[in-house]
Design a protein around this motif. Structure first.
Motif, short mmCIF file in Angstrom:
data_model
loop_
_atom_site.label_atom_id
_atom_site.label_comp_id
_atom_site.label_asym_id
_atom_site.label_seq_id
_atom_site.Cartn_x
_atom_site.Cartn_y
_atom_site.Cartn_z
N MET A 213 0.82 -1.21 0.00
CA MET A 213 0.00 0.00 0.00
C MET A 213 0.86 1.26 0.00
O MET A 213 0.46 2.29 -0.53
CB MET A 213 -0.92 0.00 1.21
CG MET A 213 -2.04 -1.02 1.11
SD MET A 213 -3.20 -0.67 -0.23
CE MET A 213 -3.96 0.83 0.38
N PRO B 275 0.28 1.50 -4.13
CA PRO B 275 -1.13 1.44 -3.75
C PRO B 275 -2.02 1.19 -4.97
O PRO B 275 -1.61 1.43 -6.10
CB PRO B 275 -1.39 2.85 -3.16
CG PRO B 275 -0.36 3.71 -3.80
CD PRO B 275 0.85 2.84 -4.00
N ARG C 211 -3.94 2.37 -7.20
CA ARG C 211 -4.40 3.62 -7.82
C ARG C 211 -4.12 3.60 -9.32
O ARG C 211 -3.10 4.12 -9.78
CB ARG C 211 -3.70 4.81 -7.18
CG ARG C 211 -4.06 4.98 -5.71
CD ARG C 211 -3.38 6.18 -5.10
NE ARG C 211 -3.69 6.30 -3.68
CZ ARG C 211 -3.21 7.25 -2.90
NH1 ARG C 211 -2.37 8.15 -3.39
NH2 ARG C 211 -3.54 7.29 -1.61
N ILE D 97 -11.49 3.83 -5.35
CA ILE D 97 -10.10 3.70 -4.90
C ILE D 97 -9.99 4.00 -3.41
O ILE D 97 -9.33 3.27 -2.66
CB ILE D 97 -9.18 4.63 -5.71
CG1 ILE D 97 -9.09 4.16 -7.16
CG2 ILE D 97 -7.79 4.69 -5.08
CD1 ILE D 97 -8.32 5.11 -8.07
N GLU E 241 -8.86 1.34 -0.49
CA GLU E 241 -7.72 1.58 0.39
C GLU E 241 -8.12 1.54 1.86
O GLU E 241 -7.37 1.03 2.70
CB GLU E 241 -7.08 2.92 0.04
CG GLU E 241 -6.38 2.92 -1.31
CD GLU E 241 -5.52 4.15 -1.53
OE1 GLU E 241 -5.42 4.98 -0.60
OE2 GLU E 241 -4.95 4.27 -2.62
N VAL F 159 -8.51 -2.12 2.78
CA VAL F 159 -7.22 -2.80 2.86
C VAL F 159 -6.49 -2.42 4.14
O VAL F 159 -5.97 -3.28 4.87
CB VAL F 159 -6.36 -2.48 1.63
CG1 VAL F 159 -4.94 -3.01 1.81
CG2 VAL F 159 -6.97 -3.09 0.38
N TRP F 160 -6.42 -1.12 4.43
CA TRP F 160 -5.72 -0.69 5.64
C TRP F 160 -6.41 -1.21 6.90
O TRP F 160 -5.74 -1.60 7.87
CB TRP F 160 -5.62 0.83 5.69
CG TRP F 160 -4.48 1.39 4.91
CD1 TRP F 160 -4.54 2.17 3.80
CD2 TRP F 160 -3.08 1.20 5.17
NE1 TRP F 160 -3.29 2.48 3.35
CE2 TRP F 160 -2.36 1.91 4.17
CE3 TRP F 160 -2.37 0.51 6.15
CZ2 TRP F 160 -0.98 1.93 4.13
CZ3 TRP F 160 -0.98 0.53 6.11
CH2 TRP F 160 -0.30 1.24 5.11
#
Length: 202
Positions: free
Chosen positions: A146, A150, A152, A161, A165, A168-169
């Motif tokens: 990431m 990342p 993107r 997007i 993110e 995922v984080w």
């Protein structure tokens, strides 16, 4: 034997699903054109960003290794899962979009990763620092990817997007938190057992 069959099935399902989601998320693909501008297109884009990332393929091998329980079986099922996922991805992609394929190259690249990641997955069950490090492999790998690369595909941030993110984080933090919590819980349980043993002998 069951875990090997399971690894093949899981890999094939994951690879085929990833190829389908990628095509559904693209407004230029035959499957994605009818969804353009709909909420389903946005959902497909988020899934595409999640499933197409390198860490998700690594997590597949780690998860199958964890299910295999032993390092040898974990290594074998990790390779099988990644090979099946790669084959299913490119076959499905060719069927739905007539795309070309570099399947063999990716299969060869996935062999050493499948072995290592599958064995790491099996090691998660081990107590102590080894189990902790194994359990942190995917969360740390997610964080590194990431930061370095990342998801993107566009210069401008889109809602899909941003949502991908955040997911995922959040998953990476939860995974790391679980690994550390389990480690310290095991340490406390071990200290408690030793304390009871000492009191029993005195």
């Amino acid at each position: 034997m069951k875990i090997m069959v399971g690894g093949l099935a899981a890999g094939m399902g994951f690879g085929a699903a990833t190829a389908l989601v990628n095509n559904l998320s693209s407004p230029y693909a035959e499957l994605g054109m009818p969804l353009k501008g709909t909420v389903w297109a946005g959902a497909a884009k988020v899934l595409s960003l999640l499933m197409g990332a390198g860490w998700s393929w690594a997590a597949l091998a780690v998860a199958m290794g964890w299910l295999a329980r032993t390092r040898v079986r974990g290594a074998l099922v990790g390779v099988l899962a990644l090979a099946a996922a790669t084959a299913a991805y490119y076959v499905t992609d060719a069927l739905v979009s007539s795309a070309g394929t570099d399947m063999v190259a990716w299969m060869l690249a996935g062999l050493p990763f499948g072995v290592v990641l599958g064995a790491v997955g099996a090691a998660i069950r081990r107590p102590g620092p080894i189990g902790l490090l194994a359990a942190l492999t995917v969360p740390v790998g997610v964080a590194v990817q990431m930061i370095v690369m990342p998801p993107r595909p566009h210069l401008t941030l889109t809602p899909a997007i941003v949502l991908a993110e955040v997911i995922v984080w959040t998953a990476a933090v939860c995974g790391a938190g679980w690994a550390v919590h389990r480690f310290w819980a095991e340490r406390r349980a071990e200290r408690s057992r030793r304390s009871h043993t000492v009191r029993a002998w005195t």
